[in-house]
Design a protein around this motif. Structure first.
Motif, PDB file in Angstrom:
ATOM      1  N   ASN A  21       0.831  -1.195   0.000  1.00 56.02           N
ATOM      2  CA  ASN A  21       0.000   0.000   0.000  1.00 56.02           C
ATOM      3  C   ASN A  21       0.873   1.255   0.000  1.00 56.02           C
ATOM      4  N   GLU A  22       0.802   2.025  -1.087  1.00 57.30           N
ATOM      5  CA  GLU A  22       1.639   3.219  -1.223  1.00 57.30           C
ATOM      6  C   GLU A  22       1.309   4.282  -0.181  1.00 57.30           C
ATOM      7  N   ASN A  23       0.041   4.448   0.138  1.00 57.09           N
ATOM      8  CA  ASN A  23      -0.346   5.459   1.114  1.00 57.09           C
ATOM      9  C   ASN A  23       0.204   5.126   2.499  1.00 57.09           C
ATOM     10  N   ARG A  24       0.107   3.858   2.911  1.00 56.04           N
ATOM     11  CA  ARG A  24       0.677   3.457   4.201  1.00 56.04           C
ATOM     12  C   ARG A  24       2.189   3.662   4.207  1.00 56.04           C
ATOM     13  N   ALA A  25       2.841   3.355   3.092  1.00 54.12           N
ATOM     14  CA  ALA A  25       4.297   3.538   3.002  1.00 54.12           C
ATOM     15  C   ALA A  25       4.666   5.004   3.159  1.00 54.12           C
ATOM     16  N   ARG A  26       3.909   5.878   2.524  1.00 50.42           N
ATOM     17  CA  ARG A  26       4.162   7.315   2.642  1.00 50.42           C
ATOM     18  C   ARG A  26       3.981   7.774   4.084  1.00 50.42           C
ATOM     19  N   ILE A  27       2.899   7.303   4.721  1.00 45.94           N
ATOM     20  CA  ILE A  27       2.635   7.674   6.115  1.00 45.94           C
ATOM     21  C   ILE A  27       3.776   7.207   7.022  1.00 45.94           C
ATOM     22  N   GLN A  28       4.232   5.977   6.841  1.00 52.17           N
ATOM     23  CA  GLN A  28       5.335   5.469   7.656  1.00 52.17           C
ATOM     24  C   GLN A  28       6.593   6.324   7.466  1.00 52.17           C
ATOM     25  N   GLU A  55       8.669 -17.203  -7.465  1.00 56.08           N
ATOM     26  CA  GLU A  55       8.825 -16.229  -8.542  1.00 56.08           C
ATOM     27  C   GLU A  55      10.012 -15.319  -8.293  1.00 56.08           C
ATOM     28  N   ASP A  56      10.543 -14.754  -9.393  1.00 57.94           N
ATOM     29  CA  ASP A  56      11.597 -13.740  -9.265  1.00 57.94           C
ATOM     30  C   ASP A  56      10.948 -12.420  -8.906  1.00 57.94           C
ATOM     31  N   HIS A  57      11.508 -11.761  -7.922  1.00 55.16           N
ATOM     32  CA  HIS A  57      10.974 -10.481  -7.462  1.00 55.16           C
ATOM     33  C   HIS A  57      12.099  -9.466  -7.378  1.00 55.16           C
ATOM     34  N   ASP A  58      11.738  -8.219  -7.625  1.00 53.47           N
ATOM     35  CA  ASP A  58      12.697  -7.130  -7.471  1.00 53.47           C
ATOM     36  C   ASP A  58      12.050  -6.066  -6.598  1.00 53.47           C
ATOM     37  N   ILE A  59      12.621  -5.847  -5.428  1.00 56.10           N
ATOM     38  CA  ILE A  59      12.064  -4.881  -4.485  1.00 56.10           C
ATOM     39  C   ILE A  59      12.011  -3.486  -5.099  1.00 56.10           C
ATOM     40  N   GLU A  60      12.888  -3.214  -6.037  1.00 58.28           N
ATOM     41  CA  GLU A  60      12.908  -1.912  -6.716  1.00 58.28           C
ATOM     42  C   GLU A  60      11.610  -1.658  -7.490  1.00 58.28           C
ATOM     43  N   ASP A  61      10.889  -2.729  -7.844  1.00 60.03           N
ATOM     44  CA  ASP A  61       9.657  -2.604  -8.629  1.00 60.03           C
ATOM     45  C   ASP A  61       8.410  -2.388  -7.773  1.00 60.03           C
ATOM     46  N   VAL A  62       8.525  -2.469  -6.471  1.00 65.89           N
ATOM     47  CA  VAL A  62       7.365  -2.332  -5.585  1.00 65.89           C
ATOM     48  C   VAL A  62       7.067  -0.841  -5.392  1.00 65.89           C
ATOM     49  N   ALA A  63       5.894  -0.418  -5.868  1.00 67.63           N
ATOM     50  CA  ALA A  63       5.535   1.010  -5.835  1.00 67.63           C
ATOM     51  C   ALA A  63       5.551   1.579  -4.426  1.00 67.63           C
ATOM     52  N   ALA A  64       5.098   0.819  -3.439  1.00 70.23           N
ATOM     53  CA  ALA A  64       5.083   1.304  -2.053  1.00 70.23           C
ATOM     54  C   ALA A  64       6.511   1.527  -1.536  1.00 70.23           C
ATOM     55  N   VAL A  65       7.426   0.663  -1.914  1.00 70.46           N
ATOM     56  CA  VAL A  65       8.831   0.829  -1.528  1.00 70.46           C
ATOM     57  C   VAL A  65       9.400   2.075  -2.195  1.00 70.46           C
ATOM     58  N   GLN A  66       9.089   2.264  -3.471  1.00 69.02           N
ATOM     59  CA  GLN A  66       9.543   3.458  -4.185  1.00 69.02           C
ATOM     60  C   GLN A  66       9.025   4.719  -3.496  1.00 69.02           C
ATOM     61  N   GLN A  67       7.743   4.706  -3.100  1.00 69.24           N
ATOM     62  CA  GLN A  67       7.131   5.854  -2.433  1.00 69.24           C
ATOM     63  C   GLN A  67       7.852   6.175  -1.127  1.00 69.24           C
ATOM     64  N   ALA A  68       8.084   5.159  -0.301  1.00 67.31           N
ATOM     65  CA  ALA A  68       8.752   5.368   0.986  1.00 67.31           C
ATOM     66  C   ALA A  68      10.183   5.852   0.779  1.00 67.31           C
ATOM     67  N   ARG A  69      10.895   5.250  -0.156  1.00 65.98           N
ATOM     68  CA  ARG A  69      12.288   5.650  -0.396  1.00 65.98           C
ATOM     69  C   ARG A  69      12.369   7.098  -0.873  1.00 65.98           C
TER      70      ARG A  69
END
Length: 142
Positions: A21-28, A55-69
Protein backbone atom coordinates in the motif's frame (compact mmCIF):
# COMPACT_ATOMS: atom_id res chain seq x y z
CA UNK A 1 20.55 -10.51 24.35
CA UNK A 2 21.72 -7.99 21.76
CA UNK A 3 24.17 -8.96 19.06
CA UNK A 4 27.23 -6.94 18.20
CA UNK A 5 26.21 -4.02 16.01
CA UNK A 6 26.35 -4.75 12.30
CA UNK A 7 26.14 -1.09 11.36
CA UNK A 8 27.92 2.09 12.31
CA UNK A 9 27.46 2.45 16.09
CA UNK A 10 26.98 6.18 15.63
CA UNK A 11 24.02 5.59 13.32
CA UNK A 12 20.46 5.05 14.51
CA UNK A 13 19.05 2.11 12.53
CA UNK A 14 15.35 1.97 11.67
CA UNK A 15 13.67 -0.93 9.86
CA UNK A 16 10.35 -0.12 8.21
CA UNK A 17 8.11 -3.01 7.18
CA UNK A 18 6.54 -1.99 3.87
CA UNK A 19 3.54 -3.79 2.38
CA UNK A 20 1.99 -3.07 -1.05
CA UNK A 21 0.00 0.00 0.00
CA UNK A 22 1.64 3.22 -1.22
CA UNK A 23 -0.35 5.46 1.11
CA UNK A 24 0.68 3.46 4.20
CA UNK A 25 4.30 3.54 3.00
CA UNK A 26 4.16 7.32 2.64
CA UNK A 27 2.63 7.67 6.12
CA UNK A 28 5.34 5.47 7.66
CA UNK A 29 8.10 7.45 5.95
CA UNK A 30 6.58 10.77 7.02
CA UNK A 31 6.33 9.56 10.63
CA UNK A 32 10.04 8.74 10.62
CA UNK A 33 10.88 12.14 9.13
CA UNK A 34 8.78 13.81 11.84
CA UNK A 35 10.92 12.26 14.60
CA UNK A 36 13.14 14.81 16.34
CA UNK A 37 16.28 12.78 15.62
CA UNK A 38 15.64 12.25 11.89
CA UNK A 39 18.89 13.59 10.51
CA UNK A 40 22.10 12.37 8.89
CA UNK A 41 22.74 10.01 11.83
CA UNK A 42 19.68 7.93 10.89
CA UNK A 43 19.81 4.99 8.48
CA UNK A 44 16.57 3.38 7.32
CA UNK A 45 16.14 -0.10 5.87
CA UNK A 46 12.89 -0.64 3.98
CA UNK A 47 11.87 -4.29 4.26
CA UNK A 48 9.30 -5.85 1.92
CA UNK A 49 8.19 -9.48 1.97
CA UNK A 50 6.98 -11.16 -1.19
CA UNK A 51 4.32 -13.82 -0.75
CA UNK A 52 5.21 -15.96 -3.82
CA UNK A 53 8.44 -17.80 -3.05
CA UNK A 54 8.73 -19.42 -6.49
CA UNK A 55 8.83 -16.23 -8.54
CA UNK A 56 11.60 -13.74 -9.27
CA UNK A 57 10.97 -10.48 -7.46
CA UNK A 58 12.70 -7.13 -7.47
CA UNK A 59 12.06 -4.88 -4.48
CA UNK A 60 12.91 -1.91 -6.72
CA UNK A 61 9.66 -2.60 -8.63
CA UNK A 62 7.37 -2.33 -5.58
CA UNK A 63 5.54 1.01 -5.84
CA UNK A 64 5.08 1.30 -2.05
CA UNK A 65 8.83 0.83 -1.53
CA UNK A 66 9.54 3.46 -4.19
CA UNK A 67 7.13 5.85 -2.43
CA UNK A 68 8.75 5.37 0.99
CA UNK A 69 12.29 5.65 -0.40
CA UNK A 70 11.50 8.86 -2.30
CA UNK A 71 9.92 10.40 0.80
CA UNK A 72 12.82 9.44 3.07
CA UNK A 73 15.64 10.38 0.71
CA UNK A 74 13.83 13.63 -0.04
CA UNK A 75 14.05 14.29 3.69
CA UNK A 76 17.79 13.66 3.68
CA UNK A 77 17.91 10.14 5.13
CA UNK A 78 20.10 7.28 3.93
CA UNK A 79 17.96 4.32 2.80
CA UNK A 80 18.71 0.65 2.05
CA UNK A 81 16.37 -2.05 0.78
CA UNK A 82 15.84 -5.59 2.06
CA UNK A 83 13.43 -8.24 0.84
CA UNK A 84 12.33 -11.72 1.75
CA UNK A 85 9.66 -14.24 0.84
CA UNK A 86 7.12 -15.89 3.10
CA UNK A 87 5.65 -14.49 6.27
CA UNK A 88 5.88 -10.67 6.47
CA UNK A 89 6.34 -10.63 10.25
CA UNK A 90 9.26 -13.05 9.97
CA UNK A 91 10.81 -10.88 7.25
CA UNK A 92 10.54 -7.74 9.37
CA UNK A 93 11.86 -9.42 12.51
CA UNK A 94 14.74 -11.12 10.68
CA UNK A 95 15.79 -7.88 9.01
CA UNK A 96 15.60 -6.04 12.33
CA UNK A 97 17.86 -8.68 13.88
CA UNK A 98 20.29 -8.63 10.95
CA UNK A 99 20.54 -4.84 11.05
CA UNK A 100 20.44 -4.70 14.86
CA UNK A 101 17.66 -2.14 14.51
CA UNK A 102 17.12 0.49 17.15
CA UNK A 103 13.48 0.84 16.06
CA UNK A 104 10.97 -1.09 13.94
CA UNK A 105 8.21 0.83 12.17
CA UNK A 106 5.02 -0.87 10.97
CA UNK A 107 1.64 0.37 9.82
CA UNK A 108 -1.55 -0.81 11.43
CA UNK A 109 -4.71 -1.31 9.45
CA UNK A 110 -8.26 -1.90 10.45
CA UNK A 111 -9.45 -5.49 10.40
CA UNK A 112 -12.50 -7.09 11.85
CA UNK A 113 -11.96 -9.35 14.87
CA UNK A 114 -12.75 -12.34 12.64
CA UNK A 115 -10.21 -11.16 10.07
CA UNK A 116 -7.55 -10.91 12.75
CA UNK A 117 -8.25 -14.47 13.91
CA UNK A 118 -8.30 -15.91 10.38
CA UNK A 119 -5.42 -13.98 8.86
CA UNK A 120 -3.44 -12.89 11.89
CA UNK A 121 -1.85 -9.52 12.27
CA UNK A 122 1.67 -8.74 11.11
CA UNK A 123 1.75 -5.71 13.39
CA UNK A 124 0.60 -7.70 16.41
CA UNK A 125 3.17 -10.43 15.78
CA UNK A 126 6.02 -7.93 15.35
CA UNK A 127 5.08 -6.13 18.57
CA UNK A 128 4.81 -9.35 20.56
CA UNK A 129 7.82 -11.19 19.13
CA UNK A 130 10.57 -8.58 19.51
CA UNK A 131 12.34 -6.88 22.36
CA UNK A 132 13.03 -3.86 20.15
CA UNK A 133 10.94 -0.69 20.27
CA UNK A 134 8.14 -0.70 17.69
CA UNK A 135 6.35 2.35 16.30
CA UNK A 136 2.91 1.51 14.96
CA UNK A 137 1.77 4.15 12.52
CA UNK A 138 -1.89 4.76 11.88
CA UNK A 139 -3.23 3.22 8.70
CA UNK A 140 -5.40 6.31 8.25
CA UNK A 141 -6.58 7.25 4.79
CA UNK A 142 -6.12 3.67 3.51
Amino acid sequence: MRRERTHDPDMYEIVIGIDDNENRARIQAEEVLDMPFADETVHVTLQHTFQDAGEDHDIEDVAAVQQARETLTGGGLDVSLASSTGNPADGILDTADERDADLIVVAGRKRTPTGKVLFGSVTQRVVLDTDRPVLVCSGRDT
